[in-house]
Design an enzyme around this catalytic site. Structure first.
Site, PDB file in Angstrom:
ATOM      1  N   SER A 182       0.838  -1.202   0.000  1.00  0.00           N
ATOM      2  CA  SER A 182       0.000   0.000   0.000  1.00  0.00           C
ATOM      3  C   SER A 182       0.878   1.260   0.000  1.00  0.00           C
ATOM      4  O   SER A 182       2.044   1.218   0.409  1.00  0.00           O
ATOM      5  CB  SER A 182      -0.906  -0.011   1.228  1.00  0.00           C
ATOM      6  OG  SER A 182      -0.105  -0.125   2.385  1.00  0.00           O
ATOM      7  N   CYS A 237      -3.419  -4.453  -8.120  1.00  0.00           N
ATOM      8  CA  CYS A 237      -2.983  -3.056  -8.234  1.00  0.00           C
ATOM      9  C   CYS A 237      -3.291  -2.484  -9.614  1.00  0.00           C
ATOM     10  O   CYS A 237      -3.254  -1.272  -9.803  1.00  0.00           O
ATOM     11  CB  CYS A 237      -1.501  -2.932  -7.943  1.00  0.00           C
ATOM     12  SG  CYS A 237      -0.506  -3.734  -9.195  1.00  0.00           S
TER      13      CYS A 237
END
Ligand code: NAD
Length: 445
Positions: A182, A237
């Site tokens: 993240s 992602c």
């Protein structure tokens, strides 16, 4: 301990000719291929993704091993003769020492291979730290890799969460770190790692927009986008997150996208009918639902509601079904942050300029895609959009192993990316040599 083992064997490994080092990579490729079904089964069991998605990870991992096998050429330096009379100058590439990869949960196999094969092919020794949410897949891969008989310490596996990451970030033996996760942790790893004198590349989170122009092919585009949003249950992602419909595309695509989303079979990843698997943890599932709730309370329409729905034969499982929301307010989490779940956020704009302005206002810059049959619209998009990976009539702009996996803004901290020549440059340092040999000296011997 892993860092010491890695450091102790470093000189021996670095002095092993590149041609010999890559023989281990050829065998590594074969081991992954021969054991693909077993590895994919473990991956699906612990990550929740479908078996086909786990298998696809292995294909990507193998591609990276294959590219890294070109290291004898990829590591070549540059040479200039006679930069002055009788003086030559050249650049050689040498490894850095001990490297480490810190991986996220969502690709328990592939992501390590964006870095590790290049690092060891270049003569570095290496430490892999998988996500604590999916420790088993890499543990099994390492067991299988014992067959390589690599010198002890060349490849090491460590497990754990923040404490292990902090140990990597502060260990003086470790010279280079590749992180994927993240944005918040990527930023932390980048700043703490570089503060400790390490070379760091840190890939962060994403919120990838997909623009549909009114001239896009309806059926192909709908299918590709649906796969792009719901693949890996949106825990990817490169997942499409916001679908931006330009002008008349709203009328053409809205219902089609809903129909395609409804047709996805969501269930346990090892069930042969599964087209979309589970969410990694209960906390992640709750977070996704909270984001949908917040958007709804602020005025968004829920066109397809995947919250709190039971999955046949897997009641009580950790699932969110395909969800579509429209008009998420500009200040809602659904509009601003990475949802990392199977949620399509529909946004309507009047022009390509407006779509690009919306994309460029995001703090993320991982990927953006456009669907159109107009070359000039595609060219403008490619040129003007502020993101590291661009797709034109492609839903997931995932670069092949011989291209860097790019990423801009808060989706990447660093300079050189994973995969390809970038990985080779990241895991080597250049030495410049200026050399003169007097002929009188030579004559003396
Ligand atoms: P995460 O940031 O929670 O964890 C990633 C790694 O960091 C794990 O190994 C974990 O153990 C470690 N970590 C977690 N908290 C930490 C802390 N406080 N201090 C130090 N280390 C810590 O990410 P995740 O949930 O495992 O993975 C999903 C995220 O990864 C998403 O944001 C996704 O977009 C991103 N991702 C990005 C890419 C890319 O190429 N840009 C690829 C895959 C995943």
């Amino acid at each position: 301990m892993a860092a010491n083992a890695s450091s102790n064997v470093y000189l021996e490994w670095r002095n092993t000719p590149a041609e010999k080092r890559i023989q281990y990579l050829f065998k590594m490729k074969t081991i992954l291929e021969n054991n693909a079904d077993e590895i994919a089964t473990i991956c699906t069991r612990e990550s929740g993704k479908t078996f086909a998605e786990s298998r696809a990870e292995i294909v990507r991992a193998v591609e990276n091993i294959e590219v890294a096998c070109g290291i004898p050429t990829l590591m070549q330096g540059e040479f200039s003769e006679d930069i002055s009379a009788g003086i030559d100058e050249y650049v050689i590439r040498q490894p850095l020492g001990v490297g480490a990869c810190i991986a996220p949960f969502n690709f328990p196999i592939m992501i390590t291979f964006w870095f590790m094969p290049y690092a060891i092919a270049c003569g570095n020794t290496y430490i892999v730290k998988p996500s604590e949410k999916v420790p088993e897949t890499m543990t099994r891969i390492f067991e299988l890799l014992e067959e390589l008989n690599l010198p002890k310490g060349v490849l090491n596996l460590v497990h754990g969460g923040k404490e292990t990451v902090d140990a990597i970030l502060t260990n003086p033996e470790i010279k280079a770190i590749s992180f994927v996760g993240s944005s918040k942790i990527a930023k932390y790893v980048y700043s703490k790692g570089t503060e400790n004198g390490k070379r760091v590349q840190a890939q962060g989170g994403a919120k990838n927009p997909v623009v549909i122009m009114p001239d896009a092919d309806v059926d192909t585009t709908t299918n590709i986008i649906s796969d792009s949003v719901y693949g890996c249950a949106g825990q990817r992602c490169l997942a499409a997150s916001t679908v931006v419909l330009v002008g008349k595309a709203k009328e053409q695509f809205k219902e089609k996208l809903i129909t395609a989303a409804k047709s996805k079979t969501t269930c346990y990843g090892l069930d042969k009918s599964s087209q979309m698997g589970a969410i990694i943890t209960k906390e992640s599932r709750d977070r996704i639902i909270k984001i949908i709730n917040e958007a709804e309370s602020k005025g968004a329409n829920i066109l397809l509601d995947g919250r709190n729905q039971d999955v046949e034969n897997y009641k009580g499982g950790n699932y969110v079904l395909p969800t579509i929301i429209e008009n998420a307010p500009i200040d809602s989490e659904a509009n601003l942050t990475e949802i990392f779940g199977p949620v399509m956020n529909l946004k309507y704009v009047d022009s390509l300029d407006e779509a690009i302005e919306f994309i460029n206002s995001s703090k993320y810059g991982n990927a953006a895609c456009i669907f159109t049959s107009d070359g000039s619209a595609a060219r403008k998009f490619r040129h003007d959009v502020i993101a590291g990976n661009i797709g034109v009539n492609i839903g997931i702009a995932a670069p092949m192993a011989f291209f860097p996996f790019s990423g801009w803004k808060e989706s990447f901290f660093g300079d050189l990316h994973g995969q390809s020549k970038h990985a080779v440059e990241f895991y080597t340092q250049t030495k410049v040599v200026i050399e003169r040999w007097y002929s009188e000296w030579t004559r003396k011997f």
